[in-house]
Design a protein around this motif. Sequence first.
Motif, PDB file in Angstrom:
ATOM      1  N   ASN A   1     -66.416  78.303  29.232  1.00 52.77           N
ATOM      2  CA  ASN A   1     -66.038  77.604  30.483  1.00 52.77           C
ATOM      3  C   ASN A   1     -66.717  78.401  31.729  1.00 52.77           C
ATOM      4  O   ASN A   1     -66.138  78.693  32.935  1.00 52.77           O
TER       5      ASN A   1
ATOM      6  N   SER B   1     -63.551  68.018  31.187  1.00 50.20           N
ATOM      7  CA  SER B   1     -63.490  68.505  32.751  1.00 50.20           C
ATOM      8  C   SER B   1     -62.067  68.230  33.337  1.00 50.20           C
ATOM      9  O   SER B   1     -61.377  67.519  32.807  1.00 50.20           O
TER      10      SER B   1
ATOM     11  N   ALA C   1     -56.399  71.077  30.367  1.00 54.16           N
ATOM     12  CA  ALA C   1     -57.906  70.528  29.883  1.00 54.16           C
ATOM     13  C   ALA C   1     -58.091  71.339  28.428  1.00 54.16           C
ATOM     14  O   ALA C   1     -58.736  70.582  27.745  1.00 54.16           O
TER      15      ALA C   1
ATOM     16  N   ASP D   1     -61.289  65.506  35.303  1.00 56.84           N
ATOM     17  CA  ASP D   1     -61.066  64.229  34.517  1.00 56.84           C
ATOM     18  C   ASP D   1     -59.710  64.346  33.590  1.00 56.84           C
ATOM     19  O   ASP D   1     -59.128  63.204  33.687  1.00 56.84           O
TER      20      ASP D   1
ATOM     21  N   THR E   1     -64.983  72.580  31.863  1.00 52.93           N
ATOM     22  CA  THR E   1     -65.459  72.749  33.270  1.00 52.93           C
ATOM     23  C   THR E   1     -64.543  72.281  34.248  1.00 52.93           C
ATOM     24  O   THR E   1     -63.719  71.635  33.806  1.00 52.93           O
TER      25      THR E   1
ATOM     26  N   ASP F   1     -71.511  76.355  36.389  1.00 51.97           N
ATOM     27  CA  ASP F   1     -72.510  75.611  36.258  1.00 51.97           C
ATOM     28  C   ASP F   1     -73.915  76.437  36.170  1.00 51.97           C
ATOM     29  O   ASP F   1     -74.245  77.317  36.897  1.00 51.97           O
TER      30      ASP F   1
ATOM     31  N   GLU G   1     -67.324  67.982  25.808  1.00 46.65           N
ATOM     32  CA  GLU G   1     -67.366  68.262  27.249  1.00 46.65           C
ATOM     33  C   GLU G   1     -65.931  67.807  27.800  1.00 46.65           C
ATOM     34  O   GLU G   1     -65.637  66.695  27.937  1.00 46.65           O
TER      35      GLU G   1
ATOM     36  N   MET H   1     -65.192  70.203  37.116  1.00 41.80           N
ATOM     37  CA  MET H   1     -65.477  68.908  37.617  1.00 41.80           C
ATOM     38  C   MET H   1     -66.526  68.232  36.848  1.00 41.80           C
ATOM     39  O   MET H   1     -67.044  67.223  37.344  1.00 41.80           O
ATOM     40  N   GLY H   2     -67.075  68.770  35.682  1.00 39.71           N
ATOM     41  CA  GLY H   2     -68.244  68.334  34.870  1.00 39.71           C
ATOM     42  C   GLY H   2     -69.438  68.954  35.337  1.00 39.71           C
ATOM     43  O   GLY H   2     -69.454  69.539  36.148  1.00 39.71           O
ATOM     44  N   ARG H   3     -70.457  68.590  34.328  1.00 39.55           N
ATOM     45  CA  ARG H   3     -71.819  69.059  34.938  1.00 39.55           C
ATOM     46  C   ARG H   3     -72.838  68.113  34.841  1.00 39.55           C
ATOM     47  O   ARG H   3     -72.951  67.332  33.918  1.00 39.55           O
TER      48      ARG H   3
ATOM     49  N   SER I   1     -71.588  69.216  38.770  1.00 36.77           N
ATOM     50  CA  SER I   1     -70.411  68.863  39.442  1.00 36.77           C
ATOM     51  C   SER I   1     -70.710  68.144  40.554  1.00 36.77           C
ATOM     52  O   SER I   1     -72.000  68.012  41.129  1.00 36.77           O
TER      53      SER I   1
ATOM     54  N   ALA J   1     -63.914  75.455  41.366  1.00 41.86           N
ATOM     55  CA  ALA J   1     -62.943  74.743  40.600  1.00 41.86           C
ATOM     56  C   ALA J   1     -61.432  75.555  40.110  1.00 41.86           C
ATOM     57  O   ALA J   1     -61.466  76.085  38.945  1.00 41.86           O
TER      58      ALA J   1
END
Length: 414
Positions: A111, A214, A187, A217, A140, A114, A212, A142-144, A146, A153
């Motif tokens: 984790n 987030s 998460a 998410d 992550t 980025d 993956e 907010m995702g990659r 971001s 985050a």
Amino acid sequence: MSPEAPRPLAGLRVLDLTVALAGPYGTLLLAGLGAEVIKIEAPQGSDMARFNPPFYGRDGIHVGKMQEGDISLTILARSRAKRSISLDLKAERGRDLFLRLAETADIIVENMSDGTMERLGIDYARVAAVNPRIVYCSITGMGRPSPMPGVKAMDITIQALSGVMDTTGQPDGPPLRFGLPIADLLAPLYGIIGIQAALRQREATGVGQHVEISMLDALASLLPFEHVDVFQSHGFPPRTGSHHTRLTPFGVFPTADGHVSIAAATDAWAERVFEAMGRRELIEDPRFATRGPRAVNADAVNAMIEAWTRTLTTAQVIDALATQRGVPTAAVRTAAEVIADPHLRATGAIQPLVHPDAGEIAAVGGGIPIRMSGSTVGLDRPAPKLGADNAGIYGDLLGLDDAEIASLKAAGVI
């Protein structure tokens, strides 16, 4: 179940490149389910949680400045049942050792921020090239890439961005942070689901994959389950405090000596609440007789129930509703009461923490709340000291001799 029964994930090896909470909680669950989890940190310690108070050391448990020999209770809790090695992934020799370890592994969990794994040369594509069967899980914020690259985050940040905070608090008050770090804890649960699904697919295809998750998410995906958009369009506030307007009477009410939760979500249960209050006439009142009108008139319903519960002790309310009438009602317990609950201690949901040198200490951690008929689970080994398993991993697993290990240590690689 016999303690000799197998662990469900026994035989799987996990390389743990996680820090803080979201990642380490996921690998803690994998360890509790029986996987061999190898936590990898820089030689000086790279998990920021190592510096979280409170600490345990020669002065016992304290929340002051970290002293020589102290270990954070956070680490004692989140590194149970794991093995620990030190490794400088920024060094070429360190990266090469990691890739050798990756060839032997089934799962990698990371984790990092980025771009970190790519800069280190140990991202999914690089690892899959040496081990196509690897299941590589990235958790992550907010995702990659971001969508908000300038935003760190943290759990509170994700709560704010997810809309969950907007649903928490009093109708006329500000949004509130959920009491637990819910984004950090949710998460990794999705991460474990994704890992298990990928392992199942690997059985059929022989090939692993990149999973993956987030935090944004994960938390935002729960928001629609309460239909907040529809209710707001009909004039309902997004925040309803300790009550659930749609299911009125459903919430937390004060008593003469504490608080109770009442979940009278059906018409039949609501009638029994009115009956216990000595207000049978409310059953025939069109404002309160059925769920829809009760939701519209929730403030009036809750005010009447509160006026009644305030005159009784918690035990009296529970007797009148739960015991006599079968309405879901319970005392609101303090966190201290729950931690001391002998039933939860017996099931292992709450368990004492153990220091690797001092043994059991006056602090607790969460256990693995899963029971299985054909296997055992549990966190029955204390968190190791940083690098405690260097000799075993580098020597026994990778076959390095004492001279090679000494050379790596002298160079600061381990």
